[in-house]
Scaffold this active site. Structure first.
Site, PDB file in Angstrom:
ATOM      1  CG  HIS A 170      -9.273   4.946   3.021  1.00 16.39           C
ATOM      2  ND1 HIS A 170      -8.591   5.439   3.356  1.00 16.39           N
ATOM      3  CD2 HIS A 170     -10.519   5.517   4.049  1.00 16.39           C
ATOM      4  CE1 HIS A 170      -8.794   6.939   3.676  1.00 16.39           C
ATOM      5  NE2 HIS A 170      -9.703   6.406   4.477  1.00 16.39           N
ATOM      6  CG  PHE A 203      -5.621  14.052   5.086  1.00 13.91           C
ATOM      7  CD1 PHE A 203      -5.837  13.808   6.828  1.00 13.91           C
ATOM      8  CD2 PHE A 203      -6.803  14.644   4.713  1.00 13.91           C
ATOM      9  CE1 PHE A 203      -7.243  14.376   7.627  1.00 13.91           C
ATOM     10  CE2 PHE A 203      -7.851  15.761   5.114  1.00 13.91           C
ATOM     11  CZ  PHE A 203      -7.507  14.663   6.555  1.00 13.91           C
ATOM     12  CG  ASP A 215      -6.437   4.236  -0.555  1.00 18.53           C
ATOM     13  OD1 ASP A 215      -7.080   3.986   0.377  1.00 18.53           O
ATOM     14  OD2 ASP A 215      -4.685   4.023  -0.683  1.00 18.53           O
ATOM     15  CG  HIS A 243      -1.534   0.929   1.569  1.00 20.08           C
ATOM     16  ND1 HIS A 243      -2.961   1.218   2.280  1.00 20.08           N
ATOM     17  CD2 HIS A 243      -1.960   2.117   0.737  1.00 20.08           C
ATOM     18  CE1 HIS A 243      -3.517   1.836   2.414  1.00 20.08           C
ATOM     19  NE2 HIS A 243      -2.880   2.928   1.554  1.00 20.08           N
ATOM     20  CG  ASP A 297      -1.782   5.151   3.458  1.00 22.89           C
ATOM     21  OD1 ASP A 297      -1.475   4.839   2.013  1.00 22.89           O
ATOM     22  OD2 ASP A 297      -2.617   5.251   4.248  1.00 22.89           O
TER      23      ASP A 297
END
Lengths: 415, 314
Positions: free
Chosen positions: A172, A316, A145, A53, A298
């Protein structure tokens, strides 16, 4: 190309050994040295890590990261394979883009790229993407995602379709209406700071919904970046029911909490947000008892200027693919043990993706990493190969740094 | 990440009250008494800040607070430069940093910052390296408003020790409520926060000296000061309220509710007021109201803050 790495230790063994790789595969152990000879300096050798990811930002946002910087950073972090997320610009929702990404990455000589493709066209959550064509082109997972799958019926259809292709769908899991404008975990810290909160219920409510769809369809679902104790508990219950669900957690959710936001530094602004110590402890418990299937970073790079914005405006994401193993080894090495930690970062993501477990046996692909488990080094974001040169752990001293990453028999990174 | 100020040492900024001890806060309020005397003189000006330049950087609309700060600085002989910017949705953070660095290059000595984002004043402190006074950041803090509230209550009762202050209204979105909830307990007062549950985060009860309740009578019972907060009408479209009428019926600070308070209790409002919504007109203009006194005290308190941060004597 032939390469021999000497003076390395396999997990569970104290005796230094050597491995010879040739034509992209492991030729054998402790053979007469051939080709280029590299001294592994007593490091631990393991199959190269697999990142299930990461956001590599190409195409469209290469000021944040591109394939070259992202895959070089991954190799520096000990990764041999990276699954990239499709929320680029344009979205990876057509076979040509998947092929282009793989071909370009193959020519770079860093970590391998295995793209995830969008579940729905444009990640809009309305119409399924051409999932069969995307799989044929090389996509290894379907996910929206970066977006949350608000329409439950579309997710159900996507899961059913993916099941017929024997592919996993990752989600997500966050209810967008409950998250609302939240920029950090909702709780005493967000209220004291006057920042809009994202409640733990946003994650748990969505996981609960999605697990019911899994129960209905029998399709494989992978829940990304779990952040709350409650959602983890739901996954634990689903596994006990025998549902085909897997999940990942991220090192940042294990090592940081919402208290970090008191600095008002947007480097700590991530989605899902940093939660409480109770949540972090529960996630670690999930790693220890096997509820959590694998680790994922991530990796979500942004420019420094974007991260210097205020907490409402800043994007983010944390980017630390170069640090993930040292961070986990330094913080949790004793509790998890080397073999479990390596499993979480190699064989476990492979299992989630339906791939054979990587091994160091002769004949296996020569994807391996040598890790210096003892030498301490300070984290200096300026030295990152990623374009995102900021880090919550800047200045911290970590152990477990990769010193050599070999991908397909070629040196992808060497410290 | 280093915080702009360090607990235990003299605070360099007024971003919130985290680094301010009760002793320093009391000194600040004591000093406001002196400033108040300056404002009573025929010539309302002292040379304390002569040669220094104060920048009021307002990224969010404000008239009252800005005028109050600018007059406070001018009455102490500072040069004042004003910067007003619409909060553009694009590259706001970058422009904040760039703007501050440019102003600092122009030799600005201190900043007064208002910004729609919580924590923005902290960023200005980080980028400028100069003393920063937070004039309101998002929902986070409005410390000079809380100081003038505390000053007004102290003026009335001599001390905040053992006093109870009820704050009613949209607590969730109020920086005034948060700053008062942080400041008043440091000075010995208890704070009761009250509003409809949708506008009242229960998590604020985690702050020391703070309780929360949805019952206005319970909040006001025995209180020495009752503060009404401005209700922003957009809260209805956000789904926080069913109707303004229902809100006013239940939470308005009016004569009937005031009967629950301590005899001699005073009424406060940070302004601007929605008359007959969160506060009844008769109470706003009544004997117990100290609303105009708050405005007057604001200038003295802000002079004291500027003095404390820029001159260094308490």
């Amino acid at each position: 190309m032939t390469l021999t790495i000497t003076n390395i230790k396999r997990p569970g063994s104290e005796a230094p050994e050597s491995v010879t790789v040739e034509n992209g595969v492991i030729k054998g152990w402790n053979l007469p040295h051939e080709g280029e000879v590299i001294d592994g300096q007593g490091g631990a050798v393991a199959p190269a890590l697999i990142e299930p990811h990461a956001h590599l930002r190409e195409p469209g946002q290469t000021q944040k990261e591109d394939l070259a910087s992202g895959l070089a950073a991954a190799a520096a972090g000990g990764y041999g394979t990276v699954v990239s997320m499709p929320n680029t610009s344009p979205v990876v929702d057509d076979p040509a883009t998947v092929r282009t990404l793989i071909e370009k990455a193959d020519g770079l000589g860093f970590a391998r790229l295995r793209p995830a493709a969008a579940l729905t066209r444009g990640q809009e959550g309305e119409h399924l993407a051409e999932l069969a064509y995307l799989k044929e082109a090389g996509a290894v997972m379907f996910t929206d995602d970066g977006r949350t799958n608000e329409d439950a019926r579309v997710l159900r259809l996507g899961l059913e379709y993916a099941r017929s292709l024997d592919m996993v769908v990752s989600v997500h899991a966050e209810d967008a209406s409950l998250r609302a404008g939240g920029v950090m975990n909702e709780g005493p810290v967000s209220e004291a700071l006057g920042l809009p909160g994202n409640p733990a219920a946003a994650e748990a409510a969505r996981v609960a919904r999605d697990l019911e769809i899994v129960a209905q369809t029998g399709a494989r679902l992978h829940v990304q970046h779990l952040s709350t104790a409650r959602a983890l508990e739901l996954v634990r219950g689903a596994k006990a029911r025998g549902l085909p669900v897997t999940c990942e957690v991220c090192p940042h959710h294990l090592t940081l909490t919402d208290e970090a936001l008191r600095s008002f530094d947007a480097v700590y602004k991530v989605a899902p947000p940093l939660r409480t110590q109770v949540d972090a402890d529960a996630l670690l418990g999930g790693l220890l008892d096997g509820t959590v299937d694998c680790l994922a970073t991530d990796h979500a790079p942004h420019t420094g200027a974007e991260k210097e914005r205020d907490l409402l405006e800043a994007p983010f994401g944390i980017a630390y693919i170069e640090l993930a193993f040292p961070l986990m080894w330094t913080r949790f090495g004793e509790r998890l043990g080397l073999e479990r930690l390596l499993d979480l970062m190699t064989a476990a993501p492979a299992r989630v993706l339906g791939w054979p477990a990587p091994t160091l046996e002769p004949g296996a692909p020569a994807d391996l990493v040598v890790l210096d488990l003892d030498t301490e080094r300070e984290v200096d974001p300026r030295t990152f190969l990623s374009k995102a040169k900021f880090s919550p752990w800047a200045g911290e001293t970590l152990r477990g740094w990769p010193t050599l990453t070999v991908v397909g028999g070629r040196i992808a990174f060497r410290r | 990440m280093t915080a702009p100020t360090t607990a235990g040492t003299r605070p360099r900024h007024l971003l919130d009250f985290a680094d301010w001890t009760p002793e320093r806060l009391t000194a600040l309020l004591d000093n406001a008494d002196t400033m108040s005397q300056v404002l009573d003189r025929p010539v309302r000006k002292v040379p304390a800040l002569q040669g220094l330049t104060v920048c009021t950087a307002f990224f969010e609309n404000s008239t009252r607070t800005r005028v109050s700060f600018e007059l406070a600085a001018r009455r102490m002989s500072a040069d004042v430069v004003s910067f007003a910017a619409g909060a553009s949705s694009l590259n706001k953070g970058e422009s904040l940093r760039d703007t501050v660095e440019v102003l600092t290059a122009y030799k600005v000595d201190a900043y007064v910052v208002r910004h729609p984002a919580s924590g923005a004043a902290h960023l200005v402190a980080r980028y400028s390296g100069k003393p920063v006074i937070n004039a309101g950041d998002g929902r986070r803090a409005h410390p000079t408003q809380a100081l003038l509230d505390a000053y007004t209550i102290r003026q009335e009762f001599g001390s905040l020790e053992g006093k109870t202050v009820a704050i009613l209204g949209d607590i969730r979105h109020s920086r005034v409520a948060r700053s008062n909830a942080e400041l008043l307990p440091k000075l010995g007062a208890r704070v009761r926060l009250c509003g409809p549950a949708t506008l009242l985060p229960a998590d604020l009860a985690a702050l020391p000296g703070v309780t929360v309740t949805t019952d206005p009578r319970e909040a006001v019972r025995g209180a020495h000061a009752v503060m009404a907060l401005r209700l922003q009408q957009e809260r209805m479209s956000g789904g926080y309220l069913a109707s303004l009428a229902e809100y006013a019926d239940h939470y308005q600070v009016n004569a009937r509710l005031l009967r629950e308070a301590e005899p001699g209790a005073i009424v406060l409002h940070p302004g601007p007021m929605n008359r007959d919504l969160e506060i009844s007109s008769d109470v706003a203009d009544g004997e117990q109201s100290r609303i105009l006194r708050q405005v007057e005290n604001g200038q003295a308190v802000r002079m004291s803050v500027l003095y404390h941060l820029l001159v260094g004597r308490e």
